[in-house]
Design an enzyme around this catalytic site. Structure first.
Site, short mmCIF file in Angstrom:
data_model
loop_
_atom_site.label_atom_id
_atom_site.label_comp_id
_atom_site.label_asym_id
_atom_site.label_seq_id
_atom_site.Cartn_x
_atom_site.Cartn_y
_atom_site.Cartn_z
N GLY A 37 61.47 -111.67 -63.19
CA GLY A 37 62.92 -111.52 -63.26
C GLY A 37 63.39 -111.66 -64.69
CG LEU A 38 66.91 -109.48 -65.94
CD1 LEU A 38 68.40 -109.22 -65.71
CD2 LEU A 38 66.39 -108.64 -67.09
CB SER A 39 65.62 -114.22 -70.19
OG SER A 39 65.86 -115.48 -70.79
N GLY A 40 66.71 -116.18 -67.64
CA GLY A 40 67.88 -116.84 -67.07
C GLY A 40 68.04 -116.63 -65.58
N GLY A 42 66.08 -117.82 -63.32
CA GLY A 42 65.65 -119.02 -62.60
C GLY A 42 64.19 -119.04 -62.20
CE LYS A 43 61.13 -115.13 -65.61
NZ LYS A 43 62.51 -115.14 -66.14
CB SER A 44 60.73 -121.60 -65.61
OG SER A 44 60.03 -120.67 -66.40
CB SER A 111 55.84 -109.77 -65.67
OG SER A 111 56.52 -110.36 -64.59
#
Length: 206
Positions: A37-40, A42-44, A111
């Site tokens: 997903g995009l930066s921000g 919430g992936k991490s 990614s």
């Protein structure tokens, strides 16, 4: 033209302790959860929340986080398209090793390119790669801007920034799509846990 294999004179050593034996010892299956997903988006945050729940349940886990990996394994790479592809290649191979180690591996990387995600999936046995798309509108990601990166990208201080000056190719058929702009962290984590139960990755209780 195919590049010459620089490791052509090496032979794969077959270990007696197999993935299956490690899974038996762990009392759960191993799998790769690929958060994209995009930066921000919430992936991490989501990956670590899921890991926390799994760890508290006594399962063996490891998170490969985008920023953390770039401090070591991929510290020599930038953010050009070529470097992004190499970054994901290295992560994919690392995740494959952790899969063989019997761990539930959670990867949190933008990614951005479909081809690299397809390649990552192809490295794993069928069913062992679960793509989780953390969907979040670009406007919301920019509002969050927890690292201040979008502001810098808009000012031209960061080149090749995904969603601004570099493309993000959305997954067409992810195993799970989570709208992180609408769901709470707890709700999002539960969706992942429920999927793992549905796929018979986690041990049954009771």
């Amino acid at each position: 033209m195919k590049k010459p294999d620089k490791s052509a004179n090496t032979v794969w050593h077959r270990a007696t302790v197999t993935r299956q034996r490690r899974e038996q010892k762990n009392a759960h299956k191993s799998v790769v959860l690929w958060f994209t997903g995009l930066s921000g988006s919430g992936k991490s945050t989501l990956a670590h929340a899921v890991e926390e729940q799994l760890h508290r349940s006594g399962l063996n886990t490891f998170v490969l986080d985008g920023d953390n990996v770039r401090h070591g394994l991929c510290s020599d790479l930038g953010f050009s398209d070529q470097d992004r592809k190499e970054n994901i290649r290295r992560i994919s191979e690392t995740a494959k090793l952790l899969l063989e180690a019997g761990l539930i591996t959670l990867t949190a990387f933008i990614s951005p390119f479909k081809a690299e995600r397809v390649t990552a999936r192809s490295l794993m046995p069928h069913g062992d790669f679960i793509e989780i798309y953390c969907f979040c509108p670009l406007t919301v990601c920019e509002q969050r801007d927890v690292k201040g990166l979008y502001k810098k990208a808009r000012l031209g201080e960061i080149k090749d920034f995904t969603g601004i000056s570099s493309p993000y190719e959305e997954p067409e058929n992810p195993d799970l799509k989570i709208d992180t702009s609408q769901l709470t962290l707890e709700e999002s984590a539960q969706l992942v846990i429920s999927l793992l139960h549905a796929r018979n990755i986690l041990p049954t209780t009771g």
